[in-house]
Each structure stands twice: as C-alpha cells, then as structure tokens.
Design an enzyme around this catalytic site. Structure first.
Site, PDB file in Angstrom:
ATOM      1  N   GLY A  45       1.801   1.687  10.850  1.00  0.00           N
ATOM      2  CA  GLY A  45       2.739   2.798  10.748  1.00  0.00           C
ATOM      3  C   GLY A  45       3.377   3.181  12.077  1.00  0.00           C
ATOM      4  O   GLY A  45       4.006   4.225  12.189  1.00  0.00           O
ATOM      5  N   SER A  89       2.806  -2.806  10.291  1.00  0.00           N
ATOM      6  CA  SER A  89       4.258  -2.825  10.512  1.00  0.00           C
ATOM      7  C   SER A  89       4.906  -4.157  10.134  1.00  0.00           C
ATOM      8  O   SER A  89       5.834  -4.621  10.805  1.00  0.00           O
ATOM      9  CB  SER A  89       4.580  -2.450  11.969  1.00  0.00           C
ATOM     10  OG  SER A  89       4.109  -1.139  12.246  1.00  0.00           O
ATOM     11  N   GLU A 104      -7.121   4.422   7.780  1.00  0.00           N
ATOM     12  CA  GLU A 104      -6.873   5.860   7.571  1.00  0.00           C
ATOM     13  C   GLU A 104      -8.077   6.520   6.912  1.00  0.00           C
ATOM     14  O   GLU A 104      -8.377   7.683   7.175  1.00  0.00           O
ATOM     15  CB  GLU A 104      -5.582   6.053   6.747  1.00  0.00           C
ATOM     16  CG  GLU A 104      -4.356   5.735   7.598  1.00  0.00           C
ATOM     17  CD  GLU A 104      -3.139   5.258   6.824  1.00  0.00           C
ATOM     18  OE1 GLU A 104      -3.105   5.389   5.593  1.00  0.00           O
ATOM     19  OE2 GLU A 104      -2.218   4.731   7.478  1.00  0.00           O
ATOM     20  N   GLU A 144      -6.089  -5.548  10.185  1.00  0.00           N
ATOM     21  CA  GLU A 144      -5.079  -4.537  10.487  1.00  0.00           C
ATOM     22  C   GLU A 144      -5.412  -3.876  11.820  1.00  0.00           C
ATOM     23  O   GLU A 144      -6.230  -2.935  11.868  1.00  0.00           O
ATOM     24  CB  GLU A 144      -5.052  -3.466   9.390  1.00  0.00           C
ATOM     25  CG  GLU A 144      -4.682  -4.000   8.031  1.00  0.00           C
ATOM     26  CD  GLU A 144      -3.986  -2.946   7.178  1.00  0.00           C
ATOM     27  OE1 GLU A 144      -2.922  -3.266   6.638  1.00  0.00           O
ATOM     28  OE2 GLU A 144      -4.487  -1.818   7.076  1.00  0.00           O
ATOM     29  N   HIS A 168      -9.771   1.128   4.549  1.00  0.00           N
ATOM     30  CA  HIS A 168      -8.511   1.247   5.290  1.00  0.00           C
ATOM     31  C   HIS A 168      -8.749   2.123   6.525  1.00  0.00           C
ATOM     32  O   HIS A 168      -9.535   3.078   6.473  1.00  0.00           O
ATOM     33  CB  HIS A 168      -7.433   1.866   4.396  1.00  0.00           C
ATOM     34  CG  HIS A 168      -6.068   1.772   4.987  1.00  0.00           C
ATOM     35  ND1 HIS A 168      -5.623   2.631   5.955  1.00  0.00           N
ATOM     36  CD2 HIS A 168      -5.056   0.889   4.780  1.00  0.00           C
ATOM     37  CE1 HIS A 168      -4.397   2.295   6.316  1.00  0.00           C
ATOM     38  NE2 HIS A 168      -4.028   1.232   5.610  1.00  0.00           N
ATOM     39  N   ASN A 205       0.877  -1.172   0.000  1.00  0.00           N
ATOM     40  CA  ASN A 205       0.000   0.000   0.000  1.00  0.00           C
ATOM     41  C   ASN A 205       0.915   1.224   0.000  1.00  0.00           C
ATOM     42  O   ASN A 205       1.502   1.554   1.019  1.00  0.00           O
ATOM     43  CB  ASN A 205      -0.896  -0.022   1.250  1.00  0.00           C
ATOM     44  CG  ASN A 205      -1.717   1.251   1.384  1.00  0.00           C
ATOM     45  OD1 ASN A 205      -1.815   2.031   0.446  1.00  0.00           O
ATOM     46  ND2 ASN A 205      -2.308   1.441   2.556  1.00  0.00           N
ATOM     47  N   LYS A 227       0.103   4.210  -0.192  1.00  0.00           N
ATOM     48  CA  LYS A 227      -0.537   5.383   0.427  1.00  0.00           C
ATOM     49  C   LYS A 227      -0.324   6.617  -0.469  1.00  0.00           C
ATOM     50  O   LYS A 227      -0.357   6.493  -1.687  1.00  0.00           O
ATOM     51  CB  LYS A 227      -0.005   5.590   1.847  1.00  0.00           C
ATOM     52  CG  LYS A 227      -0.101   4.329   2.697  1.00  0.00           C
ATOM     53  CD  LYS A 227       0.059   4.590   4.167  1.00  0.00           C
ATOM     54  CE  LYS A 227       0.148   3.272   4.906  1.00  0.00           C
ATOM     55  NZ  LYS A 227      -0.131   3.395   6.321  1.00  0.00           N
TER      56      LYS A 227
HETATM   57  C1  PEP Z   1      -1.086  -0.211   5.843  1.00  0.00           C
HETATM   58  O1  PEP Z   1      -0.956   0.875   5.294  1.00  0.00           O
HETATM   59  O2  PEP Z   1      -2.084  -0.888   5.582  1.00  0.00           O
HETATM   60  C2  PEP Z   1      -0.054  -0.670   6.767  1.00  0.00           C
HETATM   61  C3  PEP Z   1      -0.192  -1.831   7.335  1.00  0.00           C
HETATM   62  O3  PEP Z   1       1.014   0.180   6.986  1.00  0.00           O
HETATM   63  P1  PEP Z   1       2.411  -0.197   7.722  1.00  0.00           P
HETATM   64  O4  PEP Z   1       2.897  -1.486   7.116  1.00  0.00           O
HETATM   65  O5  PEP Z   1       3.309   0.952   7.435  1.00  0.00           O
HETATM   66  O6  PEP Z   1       2.109  -0.370   9.189  1.00  0.00           O
END
Ligand code: PEP
Length: 249
Positions: A173, A213, A97, A167, A95, A9, A11
C-alpha cells in the site's frame, strides 16, 4: 509446471452493491487463460455476493481471515466451517495488517492453517519483513522464522496446498514495489526453506506469490520470474480495468 494464482485482496473496501458491480464489469472483460487462476478475497459480508457474481467463470473467492476454533464464545469472529458453508476456495492468513493491528502471531496463524486445510479451504499465508528488518539485512532470517513457525506440524501433503504470499511490509500500500529481482530472490529463498522442511519435490509444488504494490506497470516483470507463481494484489484489485491488466501480464 506450477500455475499462476493472481488474487485480489479487497481489504475493507466494497459494499454489497459495489462488489456486485465489480463482478458484473469484470466478467465482461475477462477471458480465462490456461495456467492462470484468479481469486478475489472479499470482506465477510460480501463473500456470498462475490460467489454469486463470479459463479460459472472459474474465478475463485476467498476470505481475508478466519478464527481457529470451529465455534464458541468468540464475539465478532468467523469460523472455518462458516466459510466452508459459503463455499470459499481460499482464505488469507497472517496478512501483515492483521499481524500489525490485530495481534496475529505465528502461533495463531499455524492454528488457522490447521483448521483450513482439513476443511478444503486453501490458505494464502502471508509472510514478509518490515522496513527496519530489510534495512538491517535480516529479511531472510525473519521470513524463515515465520515459515518454520507457521508450518509447524503440517504434513508435506498439506504443505503443498498452502499458497505463500511473500509480502515485504514496506511495499504494501506504499507504492514502493520490491524490484522483480528482490521479489524473485525472496520467493526462491522461501522455496529453499520449504525444501529443508519437506524436501525438494514438495517445495517445487508450492505456489509462492509476491505481494506489495503490484500494478499493471510492474506485473509482467514480476510475474515472469521463475519462482514467483502469482501475486496478491491490494489496491489494484479494486478496479476491474487495473486487475485485468495484471491478470493478462
Ligand atoms: C495486500 O493487501 O496484500 C497488498 C499487497 O496491497 P497493495 O497491492 O495495495 O500493496
């Protein structure tokens, strides 16, 4: 035997030049593995560059969001037919976010799934609890409510095509990863919820990823868990050398 899907992703990172460069560099170090599929979810303006850059590699391209109407007076939005025209294979929906900053709800997520599935674009549906919910021990209830609401009115045949990304919001993040055992426990729990909704056979076919992460150092432990069918990777998907190590878990 379910395949593994490891999706990056990007982003709101990468411009056209850096997306092109990423594809060039990644192709040089990538070797296809049986049973492992890769995808990169690019910003809208970089989708065509990503499609061209990964053409012929078997690497899929996804969007990060869509609107739930085909067209209309929705300034700034991108519809599913527009994504289909570009040829994307996947689209992230819900997501955290978007849920947190752009008022995404389970109702809009559900409408988006119902547009993507008939268009042949596979949704990567994100669910997960926030830190306070994990600390209160209500993560299962929260995630079950999301899954039930997001899948409302979706047939078993269509449900099989949805990729779920578990998630935990506290791990996105932040550098804080759920332990492999915590991730496995929640992915197995989600499979159980799907079994209640659609029966065990359907639930066994659904791909359930972990995201939060994921990095080269923890990918192997997480991705070798029985109910974890891949990963949704944010930060570590921006650097070819990091993402390839995850893909080679
Ligand atoms: C994500 O954007 O879905 C995500 C899991 O980000 P990160 O791997 O940076 O935690």
């Amino acid at each position: 035997m379910r395949k593994k899907l490891i999706a990056g992703n990007w982003k709101m990172y990468k411009n056209i030049a850096s997306a092109e460069k990423f594809a060039e560099e990644f192709k040089k170090i990538y070797t296809k593995r049986n049973g492992v599929e890769l995808a990169f979810c690019a910003p809208f303006l970089q989708l065509q560059v990503a499609k061209a850059g990964f053409a012929g590699t078997g690497i899929a391209v996804g969007a990060q969001n869509c609107h739930f109407e085909d067209e209309g007076a929705f300034t700034g939005e991108i519809s599913v037919p527009m994504l289909a025209e570009v040829g994307v294979e996947y689209c992230i929906v819900g997501h955290s976010e978007r849920r947190q900053y752009f008022a995404e709800t389970d109702e809009t997520v559900n409408k988006k799934l119902k547009k993507l599935l008939p268009a042949g674009i596979l949704p990567i549906l994100c669910v997960g609890e926030v830190l306070e919910q994990r600390e209160a021990g209500v993560q299962e209830e929260v995630v079950k409510n999301q899954v039930v609401a997001d899948f409302a009115g979706i047939s078993a045949e269509d449900a099989k095509k949805v990729v779920i990304a578990y998630e935990p919001v506290w791990a996105i993040g932040t550098g804080k990863t759920a332990t492999a055992a915590q991730a496995q426990e929640m992915c197995a729990f989600i499979r159980g919820v799907l079994a209640e909704l659609y029966g065990k056979d359907t639930a066994e076919e659904v791909l359930i990823q972990y995201g939060g992460s994921v990095k080269p150092e923890n990918a192997s432990e997480i991705l070798n868990m029985p109910d974890i069918d891949g990963a949704l990777v944010g930060g570590a998907s921006l650097v070819p050398e990091k993402f390839i190590k995850i893909a080679e878990f």
